[in-house]
Write an enzyme that holds these catalytic residues in place. Structure first.
Site, PDB file in Angstrom:
ATOM      1  N   TYR A  32       1.312  15.765  -9.610  1.00 22.70           N
ATOM      2  CA  TYR A  32       0.975  14.540  -8.868  1.00 22.70           C
ATOM      3  C   TYR A  32      -0.542  14.343  -8.838  1.00 22.70           C
ATOM      4  O   TYR A  32      -1.039  13.252  -9.133  1.00 22.70           O
ATOM      5  CB  TYR A  32       1.524  14.636  -7.443  1.00 22.70           C
ATOM      6  CG  TYR A  32       1.112  13.489  -6.548  1.00 22.70           C
ATOM      7  CD1 TYR A  32       1.706  12.233  -6.671  1.00 22.70           C
ATOM      8  CD2 TYR A  32       0.125  13.654  -5.576  1.00 22.70           C
ATOM      9  CE1 TYR A  32       1.330  11.174  -5.848  1.00 22.70           C
ATOM     10  CE2 TYR A  32      -0.260  12.605  -4.754  1.00 22.70           C
ATOM     11  CZ  TYR A  32       0.346  11.365  -4.891  1.00 22.70           C
ATOM     12  OH  TYR A  32      -0.037  10.317  -4.083  1.00 22.70           O
TER      13      TYR A  32
ATOM     14  N   SER B 220      -5.011   8.480  -4.909  1.00 25.45           N
ATOM     15  CA  SER B 220      -4.841   9.469  -3.827  1.00 25.45           C
ATOM     16  C   SER B 220      -6.071  10.360  -3.748  1.00 25.45           C
ATOM     17  O   SER B 220      -6.745  10.609  -4.765  1.00 25.45           O
ATOM     18  CB  SER B 220      -3.612  10.339  -4.110  1.00 25.45           C
ATOM     19  OG  SER B 220      -3.531  11.395  -3.176  1.00 25.45           O
TER      20      SER B 220
HETATM   21  N1  LIG Z   1       1.631   8.271   2.142  1.00 24.28           N
HETATM   22  C1  LIG Z   1       0.597   8.995   1.745  1.00 24.28           C
HETATM   23  O1  LIG Z   1       0.167   9.938   2.435  1.00 24.28           O
HETATM   24  C2  LIG Z   1      -0.131   8.670   0.458  1.00 24.28           C
HETATM   25  C3  LIG Z   1      -1.350   9.306   0.224  1.00 24.28           C
HETATM   26  C4  LIG Z   1      -2.040   9.018  -0.951  1.00 24.28           C
HETATM   27  C5  LIG Z   1      -1.513   8.111  -1.847  1.00 24.28           C
HETATM   28  N2  LIG Z   1      -0.319   7.510  -1.591  1.00 24.28           N
HETATM   29  C6  LIG Z   1       0.181   6.564  -2.587  1.00 24.28           C
HETATM   30  O2  LIG Z   1       0.564   5.379  -1.949  1.00 24.28           O
HETATM   31  C7  LIG Z   1       1.548   4.720  -2.746  1.00 24.28           C
HETATM   32  C8  LIG Z   1       2.657   4.206  -1.833  1.00 24.28           C
HETATM   33  O3  LIG Z   1       3.266   5.306  -1.183  1.00 24.28           O
HETATM   34  P1  LIG Z   1       3.838   5.251   0.326  1.00 24.28           P
HETATM   35  O4  LIG Z   1       3.347   6.449   1.008  1.00 24.28           O
HETATM   36  O5  LIG Z   1       3.615   3.909   0.906  1.00 24.28           O
HETATM   37  O6  LIG Z   1       5.391   5.547   0.036  1.00 24.28           O
HETATM   38  P2  LIG Z   1       6.741   4.710   0.218  1.00 24.28           P
HETATM   39  O7  LIG Z   1       6.800   4.031   1.535  1.00 24.28           O
HETATM   40  O8  LIG Z   1       7.809   5.676  -0.146  1.00 24.28           O
HETATM   41  O9  LIG Z   1       6.627   3.577  -0.899  1.00 24.28           O
HETATM   42  C9  LIG Z   1       6.752   3.847  -2.251  1.00 24.28           C
HETATM   43  C10 LIG Z   1       7.203   2.586  -2.915  1.00 24.28           C
HETATM   44  O10 LIG Z   1       7.107   2.765  -4.336  1.00 24.28           O
HETATM   45  C11 LIG Z   1       8.313   2.295  -4.901  1.00 24.28           C
HETATM   46  N3  LIG Z   1       8.515   2.910  -6.204  1.00 24.28           N
HETATM   47  C12 LIG Z   1       8.642   4.218  -6.512  1.00 24.28           C
HETATM   48  N4  LIG Z   1       8.822   4.365  -7.833  1.00 24.28           N
HETATM   49  C13 LIG Z   1       8.819   3.111  -8.361  1.00 24.28           C
HETATM   50  C14 LIG Z   1       8.971   2.586  -9.661  1.00 24.28           C
HETATM   51  N5  LIG Z   1       9.183   3.404 -10.707  1.00 24.28           N
HETATM   52  N6  LIG Z   1       8.915   1.234  -9.842  1.00 24.28           N
HETATM   53  C15 LIG Z   1       8.723   0.406  -8.796  1.00 24.28           C
HETATM   54  N7  LIG Z   1       8.576   0.848  -7.527  1.00 24.28           N
HETATM   55  C16 LIG Z   1       8.621   2.188  -7.323  1.00 24.28           C
HETATM   56  C17 LIG Z   1       9.375   2.631  -3.882  1.00 24.28           C
HETATM   57  O11 LIG Z   1      10.540   1.875  -4.102  1.00 24.28           O
HETATM   58  P3  LIG Z   1      12.005   2.513  -3.827  1.00 24.28           P
HETATM   59  O12 LIG Z   1      12.065   2.764  -2.325  1.00 24.28           O
HETATM   60  O13 LIG Z   1      12.929   1.484  -4.296  1.00 24.28           O
HETATM   61  O14 LIG Z   1      12.045   3.821  -4.612  1.00 24.28           O
HETATM   62  C18 LIG Z   1       8.641   2.222  -2.598  1.00 24.28           C
HETATM   63  O15 LIG Z   1       8.744   0.820  -2.407  1.00 24.28           O
HETATM   64  C19 LIG Z   1       1.976   5.719  -3.820  1.00 24.28           C
HETATM   65  O16 LIG Z   1       1.381   5.388  -5.041  1.00 24.28           O
HETATM   66  C20 LIG Z   1       1.418   7.044  -3.320  1.00 24.28           C
HETATM   67  O17 LIG Z   1       1.098   7.922  -4.366  1.00 24.28           O
HETATM   68  C21 LIG Z   1       0.392   7.765  -0.457  1.00 24.28           C
END
Ligand SMILES: NC(=O)c1ccc[n+]([C@@H]2O[C@H](COP(=O)([O-])OP(=O)(O)OC[C@H]3O[C@@H](n4cnc5c(N)ncnc54)[C@H](OP(=O)(O)O)[C@@H]3O)[C@@H](O)[C@H]2O)c1
Length: 244
Positions: free
Chosen positions: A155, A142
Site C-alpha cells: 500500500y 497517503s
Molecule cells: N482513511 C484513512 O485513514 C486514509 C488515510 C490516507 C489515505 N486514505 C485514502 O483515502 C481514499 C479514500 O479512503 P476512505 O478512507 O475514505 O475509505 P472508504 O470510505 O472505504 O472509501 C473508499 C471508496 O473507494 C471505493 N473504491 C475502492 N476500490 C475502487 C475501485 N476499484 N473503483 C472505484 N471505487 C473504488 C469504495 O467503493 P466500494 O465501497 O464500492 O468498494 C469507496 O467508495 C483512499 O484512496 C485511501 O487510500 C485514507
C-alpha cells in the site's frame, strides 16, 4: 452565464470521497459519485444532493473500460469535466516485517487500483480537463507514501508511486491542467473503523491530538482546486503526525 463546473470524484460513496463530493457540491460544482460495490450508498448521496447537482456511476477504476465509461458518462451528464479527484483506493493490513504475506498478488491488486486505476481515469479525463483551459486533478494519496509507515508495504509503495505520478503528470499537462495530491494521515472513515490501535497512537502522538475527519481532507482538496499557481505538490494532512 457559463455552465456550472463539473467534478468527478472516484470512490466517493463514503469516507473522504463523500466529504469531497459534499464540499464541491456546496461550492456550486456538479458532481459525479462513483463506487464499485456500494451502489446503494452512492445513490443515497445523489438523492441527498439532488439529481440536478449529482449523478452516480458504478465503475471499477481498475478496469480500463470502466474508467473510460466513468469519464464519458460524466461528460455526457454535465457537458464538461473541470476537476478530477482520484480518491478510490484499497489496501490490505499486513505487518511490514511479514515479508511473505506481502505477496506479488497483493502488490498487483493494490497497484491495479491505487496506481493504474488513477492513471487510466486521468488519461481518459485529460482531453476534457484540457478543454476547460483550467482543469485540476487531485490525487488522494497517503502519509504512507511519504514516510515509512502505513497499513502495508505494498500500500505504502503504491501511494509513493501515486505521489511521483502526480509530479510527473504536472510536469507535462500545464498550463491547461494542474495536478496535485493530498496525503492524509489517519482519517476516521469506514476503512479505518476498527483501527483503534492506530487511532490511540495518533491521538497520543500527533500535535493535533486527534485523528483526521473526512472534512479535514475535503478542505485541502478544495484549496488545491482553487490554487491556480500550485501544481506538482503533495500536501501532507496529518495533524502533524509526520513530525513524530
Ligand atoms: N482513511 C484513512 O485513514 C486514509 C488515510 C490516507 C489515505 N486514505 C485514502 O483515502 C481514499 C479514500 O479512503 P476512505 O478512507 O475514505 O475509505 P472508504 O470510505 O472505504 O472509501 C473508499 C471508496 O473507494 C471505493 N473504491 C475502492 N476500490 C475502487 C475501485 N476499484 N473503483 C472505484 N471505487 C473504488 C469504495 O467503493 P466500494 O465501497 O464500492 O468498494 C469507496 O467508495 C483512499 O484512496 C485511501 O487510500 C485514507
Amino acid at each position: 452565464m457559463s455552465a456550472p463546473r463539473a467534478a468527478l470524484i472516484t470512490g466517493s460513496a463514503s469516507g473522504i470521497g463523500a466529504a469531497v463530493v459534499r464540499r464541491l457540491a456546496g461550492e456550486g460544482f456538479r458532481v459525479v459519485v462513483n463506487s464499485v460495490t456500494s451502489v446503494g450508498a452512492g445513490r443515497a448521496l445523489v438523492d441527498e444532493l439532488g439529481g440536478d447537482v449529482a449523478h452516480y456511476v458504478q465503475a471499477d477504476i481498475a478496469v480500463l473500460a470502466d474508467a473510460q465509461r466513468l469519464v464519458a458518462e460524466t461528460v455526457e451528464r454535465f457537458g464538461q469535466l473541470d476537476v478530477l479527484v482520484n480518491n478510490a483506493g484499497t489496501t490490505q493490513r499486513i505487518p511490514h516485517d511479514d515479508l511473505e504475506a506481502a505477496t506479488p498478488d497483493v502488490f498487483r491488486h493494490l497497484f491495479d487500483v491505487n496506481v493504474v486505476g488513477a492513471w487510466q481515469t486521468t488519461v481518459a479525463a485529460m482531453p476534457h480537463l484540457k478543454a476547460t483551459g483550467a482543469g485540476s486533478v487531485v490525487n488522494v494519496s497517503s502519509l504512507a507514501g511519504v514516510r515509512a509507515t502505513g497499513s502495508s508495504i505494498p500500500y505504502a509503495v503504491s501511494k509513493a508511486a501515486l505521489n511521483h505520478l502526480t509530479r510527473l503528470l504536472a510536469n507535462v499537462v500545464g498550463p491547461e491542467v494542474r495536478v496535485n495530491a493530498v496525503a492524509p494521515g489517519l482519517v476516521d472513515t469506514p476503512w479505518t473503523a476498527d483501527w483503534d490501535d492506530i487511532r490511540t497512537l495518533v491521538t497520543a502522538m500527533a500535535p493535533a491530538q486527534r485523528s483526521g475527519q473526512p472534512d479535514d481532507i475535503a478542505e485541502v482538496v478544495l484549496s488545491l482546486v482553487r490554487s491556480a499557481y500550485v501544481t506538482g505538490e503533495v500536501w501532507v494532512v496529518d495533524g502533524g503526525m509526520h513530525l513524530r
